[in-house]
Design a protein around this motif. Sequence first.
Motif, PDB file in Angstrom:
ATOM      1  N   UNK A 134      -9.347   4.018  -0.557  1.00 35.78           N
ATOM      2  CA  UNK A 134     -10.628   3.401  -0.886  1.00 35.78           C
ATOM      3  C   UNK A 134     -11.615   3.751   0.220  1.00 35.78           C
ATOM      4  N   UNK A 135     -12.719   4.409  -0.181  1.00 34.19           N
ATOM      5  CA  UNK A 135     -13.723   4.861   0.767  1.00 34.19           C
ATOM      6  C   UNK A 135     -15.031   4.151   0.454  1.00 34.19           C
ATOM      7  N   UNK A 136     -15.654   3.562   1.464  1.00 30.05           N
ATOM      8  CA  UNK A 136     -16.901   2.828   1.284  1.00 30.05           C
ATOM      9  C   UNK A 136     -17.969   3.714   0.651  1.00 30.05           C
ATOM     10  N   UNK A 137     -18.681   3.161  -0.322  1.00 31.33           N
ATOM     11  CA  UNK A 137     -19.783   3.812  -1.036  1.00 31.33           C
ATOM     12  C   UNK A 137     -19.326   4.947  -1.962  1.00 31.33           C
ATOM     13  N   UNK A 138     -17.993   5.155  -2.078  1.00 28.31           N
ATOM     14  CA  UNK A 138     -17.469   6.200  -2.955  1.00 28.31           C
ATOM     15  C   UNK A 138     -16.492   5.615  -3.973  1.00 28.31           C
ATOM     16  N   UNK A 139     -15.591   4.747  -3.505  1.00 23.42           N
ATOM     17  CA  UNK A 139     -14.610   4.136  -4.390  1.00 23.42           C
ATOM     18  C   UNK A 139     -13.206   4.594  -4.053  1.00 23.42           C
ATOM     19  N   UNK A 140     -12.272   4.320  -4.971  1.00 23.84           N
ATOM     20  CA  UNK A 140     -10.881   4.718  -4.778  1.00 23.84           C
ATOM     21  C   UNK A 140     -10.701   6.167  -5.187  1.00 23.84           C
ATOM     22  N   UNK A 141     -10.246   6.969  -4.240  1.00 31.14           N
ATOM     23  CA  UNK A 141     -10.070   8.405  -4.458  1.00 31.14           C
ATOM     24  C   UNK A 141      -8.577   8.710  -4.421  1.00 31.14           C
ATOM     25  N   UNK A 142      -8.137   9.549  -5.332  1.00 33.34           N
ATOM     26  CA  UNK A 142      -6.740   9.987  -5.319  1.00 33.34           C
ATOM     27  C   UNK A 142      -6.501  10.840  -4.083  1.00 33.34           C
ATOM     28  N   UNK A 143      -5.343  10.611  -3.462  1.00 33.27           N
ATOM     29  CA  UNK A 143      -5.009  11.351  -2.247  1.00 33.27           C
ATOM     30  C   UNK A 143      -3.539  11.734  -2.287  1.00 33.27           C
ATOM     31  N   UNK A 144      -3.238  12.875  -1.738  1.00 37.69           N
ATOM     32  CA  UNK A 144      -1.848  13.299  -1.571  1.00 37.69           C
ATOM     33  C   UNK A 144      -1.571  13.315  -0.081  1.00 37.69           C
ATOM     34  N   UNK A 145      -0.729  12.406   0.357  1.00 41.63           N
ATOM     35  CA  UNK A 145      -0.362  12.350   1.776  1.00 41.63           C
ATOM     36  C   UNK A 145       0.735  13.377   2.031  1.00 41.63           C
ATOM     37  N   UNK A 146       0.517  14.241   2.991  1.00 38.39           N
ATOM     38  CA  UNK A 146       1.506  15.259   3.302  1.00 38.39           C
ATOM     39  C   UNK A 146       2.578  14.734   4.253  1.00 38.39           C
ATOM     40  N   UNK A 147       2.277  13.638   4.905  1.00 43.29           N
ATOM     41  CA  UNK A 147       3.275  12.968   5.750  1.00 43.29           C
ATOM     42  C   UNK A 147       2.845  11.522   5.913  1.00 43.29           C
ATOM     43  N   UNK A 148       3.781  10.678   6.219  1.00 49.41           N
ATOM     44  CA  UNK A 148       3.477   9.264   6.426  1.00 49.41           C
ATOM     45  C   UNK A 148       2.675   9.105   7.714  1.00 49.41           C
ATOM     46  N   UNK A 149       1.726   8.200   7.677  1.00 51.97           N
ATOM     47  CA  UNK A 149       0.885   7.959   8.842  1.00 51.97           C
ATOM     48  C   UNK A 149       1.564   6.915   9.722  1.00 51.97           C
ATOM     49  N   UNK A 150       1.831   7.319  10.949  1.00 45.97           N
ATOM     50  CA  UNK A 150       2.461   6.419  11.922  1.00 45.97           C
ATOM     51  C   UNK A 150       1.427   6.065  12.964  1.00 45.97           C
ATOM     52  N   UNK A 151       1.269   4.799  13.245  1.00 47.21           N
ATOM     53  CA  UNK A 151       0.275   4.349  14.213  1.00 47.21           C
ATOM     54  C   UNK A 151      -0.945   3.811  13.500  1.00 47.21           C
ATOM     55  N   UNK A 152      -1.987   3.560  14.266  1.00 47.52           N
ATOM     56  CA  UNK A 152      -3.211   2.999  13.686  1.00 47.52           C
ATOM     57  C   UNK A 152      -4.261   4.106  13.521  1.00 47.52           C
ATOM     58  N   UNK A 153      -4.938   4.077  12.376  1.00 47.16           N
ATOM     59  CA  UNK A 153      -5.950   5.081  12.073  1.00 47.16           C
ATOM     60  C   UNK A 153      -7.229   4.721  12.819  1.00 47.16           C
ATOM     61  N   UNK A 154      -7.769   5.666  13.568  1.00 49.09           N
ATOM     62  CA  UNK A 154      -9.000   5.443  14.330  1.00 49.09           C
ATOM     63  C   UNK A 154     -10.230   5.971  13.598  1.00 49.09           C
ATOM     64  N   UNK A 155     -10.139   7.178  13.049  1.00 43.67           N
ATOM     65  CA  UNK A 155     -11.269   7.750  12.324  1.00 43.67           C
ATOM     66  C   UNK A 155     -10.778   8.472  11.080  1.00 43.67           C
ATOM     67  N   UNK A 156     -11.688   8.621  10.132  1.00 42.17           N
ATOM     68  CA  UNK A 156     -11.446   9.426   8.947  1.00 42.17           C
ATOM     69  C   UNK A 156     -12.580  10.434   8.842  1.00 42.17           C
TER      70      UNK A 156
END
Length: 171
Positions: A121-143
């Motif tokens: 879910x991206x602000x001002x855009x909505x829910x976008x389909x995404x394919x994660x190539x690997x699991x995200x470990x840790x906390x996300x700082x920026x996109x």
Amino acid sequence: LYPNKQQVNSLNNILNNCRYLYNTQLEYEKYVYEKDIRFANRVELNNLLPDLKILNPNLKGIYAQILQNVNDRVIKSFNGFFNRVNKGQKAGYPRFKNIHRYNSFTYPQDGFKFTSQKKLKISKIGEVNIKLHRMIKGSIKTLTIEKTSTNKWFAVFNIHFDIIIPKRLSN
């Protein structure tokens, strides 16, 4: 990312308006330098945003931190320029960006979250389909959302996680 047609239009709109803002702020920096022999700082550029939103109402539809990040890019381009000048390298004055040279925008802190493994879910855009190539470990700082020359969209995450460094055994 696999956005639908409406989301592609929104992403392209954000990208085009960020490029407009970048070029406008770059022009302002040149004006300030010619007038006062100095460059505007981050606070000055951010204080221009409300006036620019009046001049270009499309900027109102963009998440505010994205616009502030564009200002940071302008500052960073001038800092890089002056660092290269001070080192005696070929400097390359910051240039205006055309549609092919400005291909990403960044959510620096928030404005995005995963709603499932396959939806972002991206602000001002909505829910976008995404394919994660690997699991995200840790906390996300920026996109950072990037558009390629082949019109594909990618989500690039900056992650922070603690690394436990094993202690070295001494003999």
